[in-house]
Design a protein around this motif. Structure first.
Motif, PDB file in Angstrom:
ATOM      1  N   LEU A 147       0.836  -1.196   0.000  1.00 44.68           N
ATOM      2  CA  LEU A 147       0.000   0.000   0.000  1.00 44.68           C
ATOM      3  C   LEU A 147       0.872   1.249   0.000  1.00 44.68           C
ATOM      4  N   GLY A 148       1.929   1.228   0.828  1.00 42.42           N
ATOM      5  CA  GLY A 148       2.833   2.366   0.848  1.00 42.42           C
ATOM      6  C   GLY A 148       3.493   2.604  -0.493  1.00 42.42           C
ATOM      7  N   ALA A 149       3.940   1.529  -1.149  1.00 43.83           N
ATOM      8  CA  ALA A 149       4.592   1.662  -2.454  1.00 43.83           C
ATOM      9  C   ALA A 149       3.616   2.167  -3.508  1.00 43.83           C
ATOM     10  N   ALA A 150       2.356   1.687  -3.456  1.00 51.49           N
ATOM     11  CA  ALA A 150       1.362   2.144  -4.423  1.00 51.49           C
ATOM     12  C   ALA A 150       1.013   3.613  -4.211  1.00 51.49           C
ATOM     13  N   LEU A 151       0.894   4.037  -2.955  1.00 51.06           N
ATOM     14  CA  LEU A 151       0.652   5.460  -2.684  1.00 51.06           C
ATOM     15  C   LEU A 151       1.801   6.322  -3.175  1.00 51.06           C
ATOM     16  N   ALA A 152       3.033   5.824  -3.009  1.00 49.18           N
ATOM     17  CA  ALA A 152       4.204   6.560  -3.490  1.00 49.18           C
ATOM     18  C   ALA A 152       4.192   6.664  -5.016  1.00 49.18           C
ATOM     19  N   GLU A 153       3.729   5.599  -5.687  1.00 53.76           N
ATOM     20  CA  GLU A 153       3.608   5.647  -7.144  1.00 53.76           C
ATOM     21  C   GLU A 153       2.667   6.757  -7.596  1.00 53.76           C
ATOM     22  N   TYR A 154       1.650   7.034  -6.785  1.00 53.65           N
ATOM     23  CA  TYR A 154       0.682   8.068  -7.122  1.00 53.65           C
ATOM     24  C   TYR A 154       1.101   9.442  -6.601  1.00 53.65           C
ATOM     25  N   GLY A 155       2.370   9.596  -6.274  1.00 54.11           N
ATOM     26  CA  GLY A 155       2.913  10.909  -5.951  1.00 54.11           C
ATOM     27  C   GLY A 155       2.787  11.318  -4.504  1.00 54.11           C
ATOM     28  N   ARG A 156       2.389  10.401  -3.623  1.00 52.06           N
ATOM     29  CA  ARG A 156       2.305  10.727  -2.199  1.00 52.06           C
ATOM     30  C   ARG A 156       3.621  10.398  -1.507  1.00 52.06           C
ATOM     31  N   VAL A 204      12.081   2.586  -3.215  1.00 57.61           N
ATOM     32  CA  VAL A 204      10.898   3.191  -3.837  1.00 57.61           C
ATOM     33  C   VAL A 204      10.980   4.699  -3.652  1.00 57.61           C
ATOM     34  N   PRO A 205      11.021   5.476  -4.722  1.00 62.94           N
ATOM     35  CA  PRO A 205      11.076   6.939  -4.579  1.00 62.94           C
ATOM     36  C   PRO A 205       9.865   7.460  -3.822  1.00 62.94           C
ATOM     37  N   GLY A 206      10.129   8.331  -2.839  1.00 63.92           N
ATOM     38  CA  GLY A 206       9.039   8.919  -2.069  1.00 63.92           C
ATOM     39  C   GLY A 206       8.599   8.093  -0.881  1.00 63.92           C
ATOM     40  N   MET A 207       9.258   6.964  -0.608  1.00 63.15           N
ATOM     41  CA  MET A 207       8.875   6.126   0.529  1.00 63.15           C
ATOM     42  C   MET A 207      10.072   5.888   1.434  1.00 63.15           C
ATOM     43  N   ASP A 208       9.940   6.240   2.712  1.00 61.77           N
ATOM     44  CA  ASP A 208      11.003   6.076   3.703  1.00 61.77           C
ATOM     45  C   ASP A 208      10.574   5.061   4.764  1.00 61.77           C
ATOM     46  N   ALA A 371      -4.811   1.509  -3.054  1.00 61.79           N
ATOM     47  CA  ALA A 371      -4.305   2.864  -2.832  1.00 61.79           C
ATOM     48  C   ALA A 371      -5.309   3.904  -3.319  1.00 61.79           C
ATOM     49  N   ARG A 372      -5.916   3.664  -4.477  1.00 66.76           N
ATOM     50  CA  ARG A 372      -6.903   4.606  -4.984  1.00 66.76           C
ATOM     51  C   ARG A 372      -8.142   4.635  -4.090  1.00 66.76           C
ATOM     52  N   GLU A 373      -8.518   3.466  -3.559  1.00 63.88           N
ATOM     53  CA  GLU A 373      -9.676   3.435  -2.663  1.00 63.88           C
ATOM     54  C   GLU A 373      -9.367   4.147  -1.353  1.00 63.88           C
ATOM     55  N   VAL A 374      -8.167   3.945  -0.821  1.00 62.16           N
ATOM     56  CA  VAL A 374      -7.775   4.646   0.410  1.00 62.16           C
ATOM     57  C   VAL A 374      -7.781   6.145   0.186  1.00 62.16           C
ATOM     58  N   LEU A 375      -7.268   6.592  -0.963  1.00 58.23           N
ATOM     59  CA  LEU A 375      -7.247   8.026  -1.247  1.00 58.23           C
ATOM     60  C   LEU A 375      -8.655   8.579  -1.406  1.00 58.23           C
ATOM     61  N   ALA A 376      -9.574   7.759  -1.940  1.00 57.41           N
ATOM     62  CA  ALA A 376     -10.958   8.205  -2.083  1.00 57.41           C
ATOM     63  C   ALA A 376     -11.692   8.228  -0.748  1.00 57.41           C
ATOM     64  N   ARG A 377     -11.436   7.211   0.089  1.00 61.77           N
ATOM     65  CA  ARG A 377     -12.107   7.116   1.389  1.00 61.77           C
ATOM     66  C   ARG A 377     -11.495   8.058   2.414  1.00 61.77           C
ATOM     67  N   CYS A 378     -10.167   8.157   2.395  1.00 62.36           N
ATOM     68  CA  CYS A 378      -9.443   8.850   3.473  1.00 62.36           C
ATOM     69  C   CYS A 378      -8.472   9.855   2.883  1.00 62.36           C
TER      70      CYS A 378
END
Length: 381
Positions: A147-156, A204-208, A371-378
């Motif tokens: 989930l973290g890697a997918a969120l990072a892919e979407y620029g978070r 993963v860029p954007g993920m620490d 990740a898209r559902e989490v961004l939509a819900r939260c």
């Protein structure tokens, strides 16, 4: 709520799909250029919401475009960039044609379409999410990483916190916990130590990562005598909030002081739940613990959702368990369901997320949809 709540009990032709490997027509960009592609403007009207949900009594999620709105010749795919592997796809939809025809997801509810999120102009403050379940082996660590890697892919910008003394999250990202000099334990127990001294960059860029090892087990004993011991993690994470969009905490499989610390620091909780009966038995106890933390320590804490993992719809047991979960928790159950695949243990050995190890796999597509559902819900406020 008790254990008996979860006790298991005993049309038109589908639109044709493009051939496997025909990536030109499977991308979002190509589909959006097709005539009649549905608009993703929000919010949807009450009339449309009722039409998607199928009636006045059906649960509605306002602001989401449902797959039933797709036009003729179009079909819903959780992640349209990739052609699913047929063998793995069967674990989610043994009758894929029926699912496309009826526009329902594995949970049996109308399946919303979660659009690709837009980039952020600036980052922070972070939303803290605790990945929590006192039962082990239900997919907490796997879900945290992917989930973290997918969120990072979407620029978070994402920070993963390994809050399990076993250090599985660190191992899953290619870090050897036994070679670490500083971990989240030191950040909790040593005054004057800053998070920057403990933070590790991932591939993963954007993920620490805030790593952990067996030293963290001592914190549960040492924190007992501390003032406001339940808020130790919240204090440690506070300086990092403005640097990230999401902070995801991988909790240990127990309801001890470390887990209470994670729940006290978090804004919300995601509960990964294996689609197996024994995994259901402790959910009532977990929800009770969440309610107590909310009442006594963290009034802002909320349940984001129950995430069904290790699902195989070819077995009656998996289908029954998922049905009981939806019956008990309703709209708190994520529409996204994570199926079984050998790719997940392979990624642990490789020390990287499935989104990079097997980018074209359905497992990667499932976590991108999550990740898209989490961004939509939260969404980050």
């Amino acid at each position: 709520m008790n254990e008996s709540t979860f006790a298991p009990g005993g049309g038109a032709d589908a639109p044709s799909q493009p051939a496997a490997g025909d990536s030109a027509v499977r991308t979002f960009e190509a589909r959006q250029q097709q005539p009649g592609y549905p608009s993703l403007e929000f919010p949807i009207s009450d009339h449309d919401a009722l039409r998607y949900a199928g009636g006045l009594d059906a649960p509605i999620e306002p602001g989401l475009v449902y797959a039933s709105d797709l036009g003729d010749g179009q079909f819903y795919d959780p992640d349209a960039e990739y052609e699913p592997d047929p063998e793995y796809a069967a674990t989610l939809a043994p009758d894929a044609a029926r699912q496309r025809r009826e526009r329902v997801g594995p949970t049996g509810r109308p399946l919303p379409y979660f659009p690709i999120p837009t980039p952020l102009a600036e980052h922070g403050p972070a939303r803290i999410v605790a990945m929590c379940n006192q039962k082990g082996g239900v997919g907490k660590t796997t879900s945290t990483i992917n989930l973290g890697a997918a969120l990072a892919e979407y620029g978070r910008r994402v920070l993963l916190v390994d809050f399990d003394p076993q250090g599985a999250l660190s191992v899953g990202l290619g870090v050897n916990p036994m070679e670490l000099d500083l971990t989240v334990y030191n950040l909790l127990m040593e005054r004057g130590l800053t998070a920057d001294e403990v933070l590790l960059k991932t591939a993963v860029p954007g993920m620490d990562l805030l790593p952990s090892n067996i030293d963290l087990s001592a914190a549960e004993v040492q924190l007992v005598s501390e003032v406001a011991r339940e808020s130790a993690l919240a204090r440690a994470l506070k300086p990092l909030l403005n640097d990230y969009d999401y902070i995801i905490i991988d909790c240990q499989p127990s309801l001890g002081l470390l887990t209470v610390n994670a729940l006290t620091a978090a804004h919300s909780v995601i509960v990964p739940l294996e689609c197996e009966f024994f995994a259901l038995r402790g959910v009532a106890l977990l929800t009770e613990t969440i309610e107590k933390v909310c009442e006594r320590l963290n009034p802002e804490l909320r349940l984001d959702g129950i995430l069904a993992t290790m699902y195989d719809s070819r077995t009656v047991h998996s289908r029954e368990v998922l049905a009981r979960v939806v019956e008990a928790f309703g709209e708190h159950v994520f529409h996204t369901v994570i199926g079984r695949t050998v790719r997940f243990p392979e990624t642990t050995v490789a020390g990287e997320p499935i989104t990079t190890y097997a980018s074209n796999s359905v497992g990667a597509a499932a976590y991108r949809q999550l990740a898209r559902e989490v961004l939509a819900r939260c969404p980050v406020e």
